[in-house]
Write a protein that holds these residues in place. Structure first.
Motif, PDB file in Angstrom:
ATOM      1  N   ASP A 110      18.494   1.809   9.452  1.00  0.00           N
ATOM      2  CA  ASP A 110      18.779   2.142  10.842  1.00  0.00           C
ATOM      3  C   ASP A 110      19.813   3.248  11.003  1.00  0.00           C
ATOM      4  N   GLY A 111      19.856   4.142  10.036  1.00  0.00           N
ATOM      5  CA  GLY A 111      20.541   5.406  10.220  1.00  0.00           C
ATOM      6  C   GLY A 111      22.048   5.392  10.073  1.00  0.00           C
ATOM      7  N   ILE A 112      22.634   6.516  10.458  1.00  0.00           N
ATOM      8  CA  ILE A 112      24.045   6.770  10.179  1.00  0.00           C
ATOM      9  C   ILE A 112      24.964   5.792  10.917  1.00  0.00           C
ATOM     10  N   ARG A 113      24.526   5.297  12.065  1.00  0.00           N
ATOM     11  CA  ARG A 113      25.311   4.295  12.798  1.00  0.00           C
ATOM     12  C   ARG A 113      24.676   2.912  12.670  1.00  0.00           C
ATOM     13  N   SER A 114      24.288   2.592  11.475  1.00  0.00           N
ATOM     14  CA  SER A 114      23.597   1.347  11.163  1.00  0.00           C
ATOM     15  C   SER A 114      24.375   0.121  11.631  1.00  0.00           C
ATOM     16  N   GLN A 115      23.664  -0.764  12.325  1.00  0.00           N
ATOM     17  CA  GLN A 115      24.238  -2.061  12.657  1.00  0.00           C
ATOM     18  C   GLN A 115      24.121  -3.021  11.479  1.00  0.00           C
ATOM     19  N   VAL A 116      23.057  -2.852  10.689  1.00  0.00           N
ATOM     20  CA  VAL A 116      22.854  -3.722   9.537  1.00  0.00           C
ATOM     21  C   VAL A 116      23.951  -3.508   8.496  1.00  0.00           C
ATOM     22  N   ARG A 117      24.488  -2.290   8.415  1.00  0.00           N
ATOM     23  CA  ARG A 117      25.507  -1.978   7.397  1.00  0.00           C
ATOM     24  C   ARG A 117      26.706  -2.915   7.488  1.00  0.00           C
ATOM     25  N   GLU A 118      27.054  -3.309   8.698  1.00  0.00           N
ATOM     26  CA  GLU A 118      28.193  -4.214   8.883  1.00  0.00           C
ATOM     27  C   GLU A 118      27.989  -5.521   8.125  1.00  0.00           C
ATOM     28  N   ALA A 119      26.732  -6.010   8.092  1.00  0.00           N
ATOM     29  CA  ALA A 119      26.442  -7.273   7.413  1.00  0.00           C
ATOM     30  C   ALA A 119      26.506  -7.144   5.901  1.00  0.00           C
ATOM     31  N   VAL A 120      26.428  -5.914   5.401  1.00  0.00           N
ATOM     32  CA  VAL A 120      26.427  -5.686   3.954  1.00  0.00           C
ATOM     33  C   VAL A 120      27.796  -5.253   3.453  1.00  0.00           C
ATOM     34  N   ALA A 121      28.398  -4.281   4.124  1.00  0.00           N
ATOM     35  CA  ALA A 121      29.590  -3.620   3.587  1.00  0.00           C
ATOM     36  C   ALA A 121      30.798  -3.699   4.499  1.00  0.00           C
ATOM     37  N   GLY A 122      30.665  -4.377   5.625  1.00  0.00           N
ATOM     38  CA  GLY A 122      31.791  -4.424   6.544  1.00  0.00           C
ATOM     39  C   GLY A 122      31.904  -3.137   7.339  1.00  0.00           C
TER      40      GLY A 122
END
Length: 394
Positions: free
Chosen positions: A162-174
């Motif tokens: 979901d791109g550079i402002r990924s919401q999913v990234r928070e669940a993986v890397a904080g």
């Protein structure tokens, strides 16, 4: 690997569509969710070099890309100064599969081709849908996903594309935030003169301006310039702003800059990077593409890295199944190459941002002496990364 494995992909950009195509082609049951209510993508251009074209070949979409886009068969990149005076010609390598060294295409056309392939594979696509919550505790072999429409499903793997402002990234890397690079990029689309059939890069003082054919009748120009952090411009001012930013450019760019007006197709974006540390997964949630490693555009490798992520991941999951070791090995395989591309791209951007004429003259002289060797070394290094043995899950 069981063909019943269910994969959710969040985001239908280049990375998400490519991952859905690659995984569906390997027999996974794929659901693709996209927050837009309809397929609508930025319609400027993109150019794809040989390594990205090979990944698109493996996805089965290269013939459509070649038909809709513009192939530079000899791989020629003409470097000029901002007046249009020659600096050097550089030639990019042909892909290992023999396709053209460089292809330019409208982004909207590329997505149309990817969407048609998704349809042919029967991928479930849910538009106007976002992920509200992901529950994937360590040690679990499933992820529970709650969607924005209130429904919930279980998946064997969730892929954040979901791109550079990924919401999913928070669940993986904080809280890993994009980093502003100090550059803005201006793009516009124009009618292509028949004689303009190469990629052109014009090196100015503190600025770069490129020209790339994207179809038999269209090209786009793209310029980078230093911009203050947080600076934004109303959309209706973009044509005038772009014309003003690159007013000193002559040569082949002049006619296109002079065309910019209220009806022109112009796009402005700030240039940001994302550096997500390993691991790129947590539980059964994994990051790919810009969500993991967004790069500056100066090497033209962002799209290629996203498609390569998809192809490599699908191959690894098909061989080894969805397991923590496989997801960890994917990140360890892709991280060095993506970081290498980010670093190389940033250096090219910095070289194009030299602010005094004397430094630019030295840069141009150095390009005459060594630009082809630098291109050759870059693609040789990419080949060495690509030839690494796939890490075997422990």
């Amino acid at each position: 690997m069981t063909q019943a494995a269910r994969v959710l992909i969040v985001g239908a950009g280049i990375a998400g569509c490519s991952a859905a195509i690659s995984l569906a082609g390997k027999g996974f049951r794929v659901t693709l969710v996209e927050k837009q209510a309809e397929w609508r993508f930025q319609s400027s251009g993109i150019f794809i070099y040989g390594n990205g074209l090979e990944a698109l070949r493996k996805d089965g979409v290269l013939p459509g890309i070649l038909e809709a886009g513009f192939a530079i068969e000899d791989g020629r990149n003409v470097y000029l100064d901002h007046h249009g005076e020659p600096i050097v010609d550089v030639f990019y390598p042909r892909s290992s599969g023999g396709s053209a060294p460089i292809v330019g295409i409208r982004r909207a056309e590329m997505h149309r081709i990817l969407a048609a392939r998704l349809d042919a594979l029967g991928v479930e696509i849910r538009l106007a849908t976002t992920v509200a919550e992901i529950d994937s505790p360590g040690g679990s072999d499933r992820a529970e996903v709650m969607f924005s429409d209130g429904t919930a499903q279980r998946f064997d793997l969730v892929i954040g594309a979901d791109g550079i402002r990924s919401q999913v990234r928070e669940a993986v890397a904080g809280p890993v935030a994009p980093r502003y690079t100090g550059f803005g990029v201006w793009r516009s689309v124009h009618e292509r003169p028949r004689a303009l059939d190469a990629k052109i890069m014009m090196m100015g003082v503190g600025k770069r301006l490129g020209i790339m054919p994207i179809s038999h009748d269209r090209l786009y120009i793209f310029g980078t310039v230093s911009e203050l952090a947080g600076r934004w411009y109303p959309k209706e001012t973009w044509p005038g702003q772009m014309r003003e930013r690159f007013a000193e450019f002559g040569g082949p760019a002049r006619q296109f800059l002079d065309q910019l007006g209220a009806d022109s197709e112009v796009l402005y974006t700030a240039v940001e990077e994302v550096h997500t540390p390993l691991p790129w997964h947590a539980g059964r949630v994994l990051l790919i593409g810009d969500a993991a490693h967004a790069s500056t555009p100066f090497m033209g490798q962002g799209g290629a890295m996203a498609v390569e992520d998809a192809v490599v991941l699908a191959d690894m999951l098909a061989r080894h199944g969805i397991a923590d070791a496989t997801l960890r090995a994917f990140g360890e395989r892709r991280y060095p190459m993506c970081r290498f591309v980010q670093d190389a791209s940033r250096k090219v951007g910095e070289a194009g941002a030299m602010e005094d004429a004397e430094s630019c003259a030295r840069r141009n002289a150095a390009m005459r002496e060594g630009a082809q060797q630098q291109v050759d070394a870059f693609y040789r290094q990419l080949g060495e990364f690509g030839s690494l043995h796939m890490p075997e899950p422990a």
